[in-house]
Design an enzyme around this catalytic site. Structure first.
Site, PDB file in Angstrom:
ATOM      1  N   ARG A 126     -59.750 -21.612   8.649  1.00 60.53           N
ATOM      2  CA  ARG A 126     -60.466 -22.135   9.833  1.00 60.53           C
ATOM      3  C   ARG A 126     -59.628 -22.085  11.103  1.00 60.53           C
ATOM      4  NH1 ARG A 126     -61.912 -25.942   5.911  1.00 60.53           N
ATOM      5  NH2 ARG A 126     -63.977 -25.497   5.063  1.00 60.53           N
ATOM      6  N   LYS A 148     -61.257 -14.179  23.734  1.00 54.71           N
ATOM      7  CA  LYS A 148     -62.455 -13.612  23.109  1.00 54.71           C
ATOM      8  C   LYS A 148     -61.994 -12.715  21.968  1.00 54.71           C
ATOM      9  CE  LYS A 148     -65.926 -13.522  26.772  1.00 54.71           C
ATOM     10  NZ  LYS A 148     -66.772 -12.663  27.616  1.00 54.71           N
ATOM     11  N   GLU A 190     -60.169  -1.775  34.890  1.00 56.39           N
ATOM     12  CA  GLU A 190     -60.270  -3.229  34.673  1.00 56.39           C
ATOM     13  C   GLU A 190     -59.436  -3.996  35.708  1.00 56.39           C
ATOM     14  OE1 GLU A 190     -62.339  -4.650  32.716  1.00 56.39           O
ATOM     15  OE2 GLU A 190     -62.903  -3.091  31.282  1.00 56.39           O
ATOM     16  N   LYS A 232     -57.579 -13.548  36.057  1.00 63.45           N
ATOM     17  CA  LYS A 232     -58.396 -13.839  34.871  1.00 63.45           C
ATOM     18  C   LYS A 232     -58.044 -15.202  34.277  1.00 63.45           C
ATOM     19  CE  LYS A 232     -60.188 -12.282  30.480  1.00 63.45           C
ATOM     20  NZ  LYS A 232     -60.434 -11.230  29.505  1.00 63.45           N
ATOM     21  N   GLU A 242     -67.490 -19.228  28.783  1.00 64.88           N
ATOM     22  CA  GLU A 242     -68.485 -18.468  29.546  1.00 64.88           C
ATOM     23  C   GLU A 242     -69.825 -19.194  29.700  1.00 64.88           C
ATOM     24  OE1 GLU A 242     -68.184 -14.192  29.049  1.00 64.88           O
ATOM     25  OE2 GLU A 242     -70.309 -13.992  29.497  1.00 64.88           O
ATOM     26  N   ARG A 246     -67.252 -17.311  34.171  1.00 62.42           N
ATOM     27  CA  ARG A 246     -66.596 -16.242  33.405  1.00 62.42           C
ATOM     28  C   ARG A 246     -67.483 -15.000  33.292  1.00 62.42           C
ATOM     29  NH1 ARG A 246     -62.770 -16.646  27.968  1.00 62.42           N
ATOM     30  NH2 ARG A 246     -62.439 -14.403  27.798  1.00 62.42           N
ATOM     31  N   ASN A 250     -67.907  -9.623  34.054  1.00 56.96           N
ATOM     32  CA  ASN A 250     -68.683  -8.498  33.507  1.00 56.96           C
ATOM     33  C   ASN A 250     -69.299  -7.614  34.583  1.00 56.96           C
ATOM     34  OD1 ASN A 250     -68.274  -9.222  30.777  1.00 56.96           O
ATOM     35  ND2 ASN A 250     -69.769 -10.860  31.009  1.00 56.96           N
ATOM     36  N   HIS A 253     -70.720  -4.162  33.735  1.00 56.72           N
ATOM     37  CA  HIS A 253     -70.794  -4.003  32.281  1.00 56.72           C
ATOM     38  C   HIS A 253     -72.184  -3.647  31.780  1.00 56.72           C
ATOM     39  CE1 HIS A 253     -66.847  -5.844  30.635  1.00 56.72           C
ATOM     40  NE2 HIS A 253     -66.660  -5.339  31.838  1.00 56.72           N
ATOM     41  N   HIS A 257     -72.330  -0.526  29.650  1.00 60.23           N
ATOM     42  CA  HIS A 257     -72.670  -0.514  28.217  1.00 60.23           C
ATOM     43  C   HIS A 257     -73.817   0.441  27.948  1.00 60.23           C
ATOM     44  CE1 HIS A 257     -70.764  -4.688  27.272  1.00 60.23           C
ATOM     45  NE2 HIS A 257     -69.908  -3.717  27.160  1.00 60.23           N
ATOM     46  N   HIS A 270     -64.460   2.906  27.560  1.00 59.90           N
ATOM     47  CA  HIS A 270     -65.053   1.684  28.102  1.00 59.90           C
ATOM     48  C   HIS A 270     -64.703   1.499  29.592  1.00 59.90           C
ATOM     49  CE1 HIS A 270     -66.461  -2.415  28.298  1.00 59.90           C
ATOM     50  NE2 HIS A 270     -65.272  -2.819  28.679  1.00 59.90           N
TER      51      HIS A 270
HETATM   52  P1  NAD Z   1     -58.170   0.880  21.784  1.00 60.21           P
HETATM   53  O1  NAD Z   1     -57.651  -0.342  21.166  1.00 60.21           O
HETATM   54  O2  NAD Z   1     -59.105   1.724  20.986  1.00 60.21           O
HETATM   55  O3  NAD Z   1     -56.940   1.790  22.266  1.00 60.21           O
HETATM   56  C1  NAD Z   1     -57.197   3.007  22.898  1.00 60.21           C
HETATM   57  C2  NAD Z   1     -56.448   4.166  22.221  1.00 60.21           C
HETATM   58  O4  NAD Z   1     -55.077   4.111  22.576  1.00 60.21           O
HETATM   59  C3  NAD Z   1     -56.474   4.132  20.699  1.00 60.21           C
HETATM   60  O5  NAD Z   1     -56.572   5.440  20.217  1.00 60.21           O
HETATM   61  C4  NAD Z   1     -55.124   3.525  20.341  1.00 60.21           C
HETATM   62  O6  NAD Z   1     -54.673   3.883  19.049  1.00 60.21           O
HETATM   63  C5  NAD Z   1     -54.260   4.142  21.401  1.00 60.21           C
HETATM   64  N1  NAD Z   1     -53.055   3.405  21.754  1.00 60.21           N
HETATM   65  C6  NAD Z   1     -52.908   2.078  21.920  1.00 60.21           C
HETATM   66  N2  NAD Z   1     -51.702   1.813  22.405  1.00 60.21           N
HETATM   67  C7  NAD Z   1     -51.052   2.972  22.530  1.00 60.21           C
HETATM   68  C8  NAD Z   1     -49.769   3.340  23.000  1.00 60.21           C
HETATM   69  N3  NAD Z   1     -48.937   2.444  23.510  1.00 60.21           N
HETATM   70  N4  NAD Z   1     -49.413   4.643  22.962  1.00 60.21           N
HETATM   71  C9  NAD Z   1     -50.285   5.573  22.500  1.00 60.21           C
HETATM   72  N5  NAD Z   1     -51.525   5.304  22.084  1.00 60.21           N
HETATM   73  C10 NAD Z   1     -51.889   4.005  22.101  1.00 60.21           C
HETATM   74  O7  NAD Z   1     -58.924   0.588  23.161  1.00 60.21           O
HETATM   75  P2  NAD Z   1     -58.646  -0.432  24.356  1.00 60.21           P
HETATM   76  O8  NAD Z   1     -59.165   0.250  25.549  1.00 60.21           O
HETATM   77  O9  NAD Z   1     -57.283  -0.942  24.345  1.00 60.21           O
HETATM   78  O10 NAD Z   1     -59.605  -1.660  23.989  1.00 60.21           O
HETATM   79  C11 NAD Z   1     -61.003  -1.495  23.859  1.00 60.21           C
HETATM   80  C12 NAD Z   1     -61.523  -2.619  23.006  1.00 60.21           C
HETATM   81  O11 NAD Z   1     -61.246  -3.851  23.665  1.00 60.21           O
HETATM   82  C13 NAD Z   1     -63.013  -2.574  22.778  1.00 60.21           C
HETATM   83  O12 NAD Z   1     -63.276  -2.865  21.422  1.00 60.21           O
HETATM   84  C14 NAD Z   1     -63.555  -3.711  23.655  1.00 60.21           C
HETATM   85  O13 NAD Z   1     -64.727  -4.280  23.132  1.00 60.21           O
HETATM   86  C15 NAD Z   1     -62.404  -4.673  23.609  1.00 60.21           C
HETATM   87  N6  NAD Z   1     -62.341  -5.581  24.767  1.00 60.21           N
HETATM   88  C16 NAD Z   1     -62.209  -6.896  24.514  1.00 60.21           C
HETATM   89  C17 NAD Z   1     -62.115  -7.804  25.552  1.00 60.21           C
HETATM   90  C18 NAD Z   1     -61.883  -9.244  25.261  1.00 60.21           C
HETATM   91  O14 NAD Z   1     -61.938 -10.060  26.199  1.00 60.21           O
HETATM   92  N7  NAD Z   1     -61.600  -9.606  24.026  1.00 60.21           N
HETATM   93  C19 NAD Z   1     -62.151  -7.343  26.880  1.00 60.21           C
HETATM   94  C20 NAD Z   1     -62.273  -5.981  27.119  1.00 60.21           C
HETATM   95  C21 NAD Z   1     -62.368  -5.096  26.050  1.00 60.21           C
HETATM   96  N1  GLY Z   2     -63.729  -9.254  29.310  1.00 63.34           N
HETATM   97  C1  GLY Z   2     -64.477 -10.345  29.799  1.00 63.34           C
HETATM   98  C2  GLY Z   2     -63.958 -11.685  29.381  1.00 63.34           C
HETATM   99  O1  GLY Z   2     -62.898 -11.820  28.835  1.00 63.34           O
HETATM  100  O2  GLY Z   2     -64.648 -12.643  29.593  1.00 63.34           O
END
Ligand code: NAD
Ligand code: GLY
Length: 373
Positions: A126, A148, A190, A232, A242, A246, A250, A253, A257, A270
């Site tokens: 938990r 998140k 971003e 942020k 949110e 918050r 977006n 977005h 999306h 993205h």
């Molecule tokens: P990702 O995690 O897929 O990474 C992008 C690519 O870069 C992958 O192929 C990864 O293996 C590679 N990579 C990562 N670090 C590297 C490095 N240092 N050197 C070489 N390659 C590297 O994508 P992302 O853009 O980091 O994240 C996207 C994800 O984040 C989505 O799932 C999205 O929904 C999520 N997200 C979450 C929030 C949140 O608030 N939790 C906010 C925005 C996005």
């Molecule tokens: N990426 C939007 C949030 O963290 O709320």
């Protein structure tokens, strides 16, 4: 990275009432275990990473885990692996490790790894501690901060999850040296988004330093990450789950999306979809009399200088995009709820958005993409 000599570590505190955690941004932080090891409370740690990042950086992190009982769980690379099945596997890895309630999950990777690892930490007994060690620019400026966590379902992205704040965020910008150019630029989108929504001075700073950022100048990259994280952190502190403000994070977005889904997640990253989405939101805001053309032009110019796409993929179908926008999680009672723009540094949540105006903007952008000037 270039221009590297000595850079200080920036520390930003995320404060949520009594709960607080640091976000450290700087060089050499994976090696600097004296700093982050103090955030681990127990004897067990599970490092979650992926098959691309672990060969590059797991060893650097592992030297700091001496004396702990730890193991690693590696995802295959890609959004498709941010799945419920892999949360189950991560939990099995915690069970095999014999992780107790004071165990810690360490997420080493981009947003995919961070979201899944954080969700596994939220579920095990938990809720146990986790530390974010983001290795993409997007994860450093956005997904690692704010708590998140979650995974995708076949029915849609990020449909399952929990708010679960990390114990610390360790953003070692040396890891960006291996990040592919497209992924780096997607992270910059971003950064621009934060400035466009809530910080006009930061937006002007980005305009001044766009070339240095595109060239990955170390000091400027650290400052850009720190400014976006500070912004942020403020929003999250005021509205952790949110309920209101918050949602402004977006901006772009809902359009983005729809573009990602229409391209089956293979056409646009993205961050790229968010860049185009912000511009579409800006054009809609102009059409509704909320913002002016000069602000949209500044946004477009900055995104283009940072290597981001500023027009829709050719062949985009406006009617299909509108239908996809109607499925967005933010909508209520069958009406479109969008984040719109009041010009540089100001955004607003708009319920019951005018669908005819949305369609007109999508048609115009689709026509412009097919017949560039
Ligand atoms: P990702 O995690 O897929 O990474 C992008 C690519 O870069 C992958 O192929 C990864 O293996 C590679 N990579 C990562 N670090 C590297 C490095 N240092 N050197 C070489 N390659 C590297 O994508 P992302 O853009 O980091 O994240 C996207 C994800 O984040 C989505 O799932 C999205 O929904 C999520 N997200 C979450 C929030 C949140 O608030 N939790 C906010 C925005 C996005
Ligand atoms: N990426 C939007 C949030 O963290 O709320």
């Amino acid at each position: 990275m270039n221009g590297i000599i000595e850079t200080d570590v920036q520390t930003i505190e995320v404060a949520l009432g009594e709960r607080r955690y640091p976000v450290w941004i700087g060089r050499g932080l994976l090696h600097d275990s004296a700093r982050w090891r103090a955030r681990l409370r127990g004897r067990h740690a599970l490092v979650v990473s992926n098959t691309t990042v672990a060969p590059l950086y797991l060893e650097r992190l592992a030297q700091g885990l001496d004396g702990l009982q730890w193991s690693s769980f590696l995802l295959d690379d890609g959004e498709a692996h941010k799945s419920f099945a892999n949360v189950g596997r991560a939990l099995d890895a915690l069970a095999t490790l014999g992780a107790t309630r004071d165990a810690c999950v360490i997420a080493l990777g981009g947003g995919v790894v961070g979201d899944l690892a954080g969700f596994a930490a939220a579920c095990w007994m938990r809720g146990i501690d986790f530390i974010q060690m983001p290795t993409t620019l997007l994860a450093m400026v956005d997904s690692s901060v704010g708590g998140k966590t979650g995974v995708n379902l076949p029915a849609g992205k990020n449909l399952v999850g929990a708010f679960h704040q990390p114990r610390a965020v360790v953003a070692d910008i040396d890891t960006l040296a291996t990040l592919p150019e497209r992924e780096y630029c997607a992270g910059l989108a971003e950064v621009v988004k934060g400035a466009a929504i809530g910080d006009a001075d930061f937006f002007a700073w980005l305009e001044t330093h766009a070339d240095a950022l595109a060239a990955r100048d170390t000091a400027k990259v650290i400052e850009a990450i720190a400014r976006k994280v500070r912004y942020k952190a403020g929003v999250v502190a005021r509205d952790e789950t949110e309920q209101g403000e918050r949602a402004l994070l977006n901006l772009g977005h809902t359009f983005g999306h729809a573009l990602e889904t229409a391209g089956r997640y293979t056409t646009l990253l993205h961050g790229e979809a968010v860049a185009i989405g912000m511009l579409l939101a800006a054009r809609l805001s102009e059409r509704l009399g909320m913002s002016g053309a000069p602000d949209s032009a500044r946004l477009q110019h900055l995104l283009a200088r940072l290597g981001l796409p500023v027009s829709m993929p050719t062949g985009s179908d406006p009617e299909q995009l509108l239908a996809l926008m109607r499925l967005d999680k933010k909508n209520t009672a069958g009406t479109l709820r969008l984040i719109l723009w009041r010009g540089i540094g100001r955004a607003q949540i708009v319920g019951g958005a005018d669908e005819a105006a949305v369609l007109a903007v999508l048609r115009e952008a689709s026509a412009a993409a097919s017949h560039p000037a």
